[in-house]
Write a protein that holds these residues in place. Sequence first.
Motif, PDB file in Angstrom:
ATOM      1  N   VAL A  26       0.855  -1.184   0.000  1.00  0.00           N
ATOM      2  CA  VAL A  26       0.000   0.000   0.000  1.00  0.00           C
ATOM      3  C   VAL A  26       0.890   1.233   0.000  1.00  0.00           C
ATOM      4  N   VAL A  33      -3.291   0.179  -3.659  1.00  0.00           N
ATOM      5  CA  VAL A  33      -2.879  -1.175  -3.258  1.00  0.00           C
ATOM      6  C   VAL A  33      -2.526  -2.005  -4.485  1.00  0.00           C
ATOM      7  N   TYR A  65      -2.427   5.481   5.314  1.00  0.00           N
ATOM      8  CA  TYR A  65      -3.002   4.152   5.121  1.00  0.00           C
ATOM      9  C   TYR A  65      -2.036   3.064   5.578  1.00  0.00           C
ATOM     10  N   LEU A  67      -1.841  -1.570   5.993  1.00  0.00           N
ATOM     11  CA  LEU A  67      -2.426  -2.871   5.683  1.00  0.00           C
ATOM     12  C   LEU A  67      -2.576  -3.661   6.964  1.00  0.00           C
ATOM     13  N   ARG A  80      -7.314  -2.666   4.050  1.00  0.00           N
ATOM     14  CA  ARG A  80      -6.645  -1.374   3.919  1.00  0.00           C
ATOM     15  C   ARG A  80      -7.340  -0.452   4.910  1.00  0.00           C
ATOM     16  N   CYS A 100     -10.662  -3.411  -4.324  1.00  0.00           N
ATOM     17  CA  CYS A 100     -10.993  -3.135  -2.928  1.00  0.00           C
ATOM     18  C   CYS A 100     -12.454  -2.731  -2.816  1.00  0.00           C
TER      19      CYS A 100
END
Length: 105
Positions: A26, A33, A65, A67, A80, A100
Amino acid sequence: MAAPAHAAPFEFAPAPQTDLNRVYRVDKATGEVGACQFQLKEGGIGVTACFPAGEGAGPQPPSDYVLVPSRHEREGGIFRANVRTGEMSICYVFDDKVVCTPQAK
């Protein structure tokens, strides 16, 4: 004189699925991503197969952000998370791209 150290723009985490050799990436600022995994080719030589960002996995509003893998050993996807807003989405490989779900709290 050495250049000053800067924070890495990417974070990496493995998929929780125990029999899947996939690693997600990410962009910590944009939330984009991607993923890569090892695949054997004919003749026994392997390659790194990478999956670019697809629907919902592209850049998001600028933030911070990370993961977060689940502890579900059969889960091929990864969360995420936006650490500033608390929003999360699940990202996974579908049709040779990382996709996502929409972000939600």
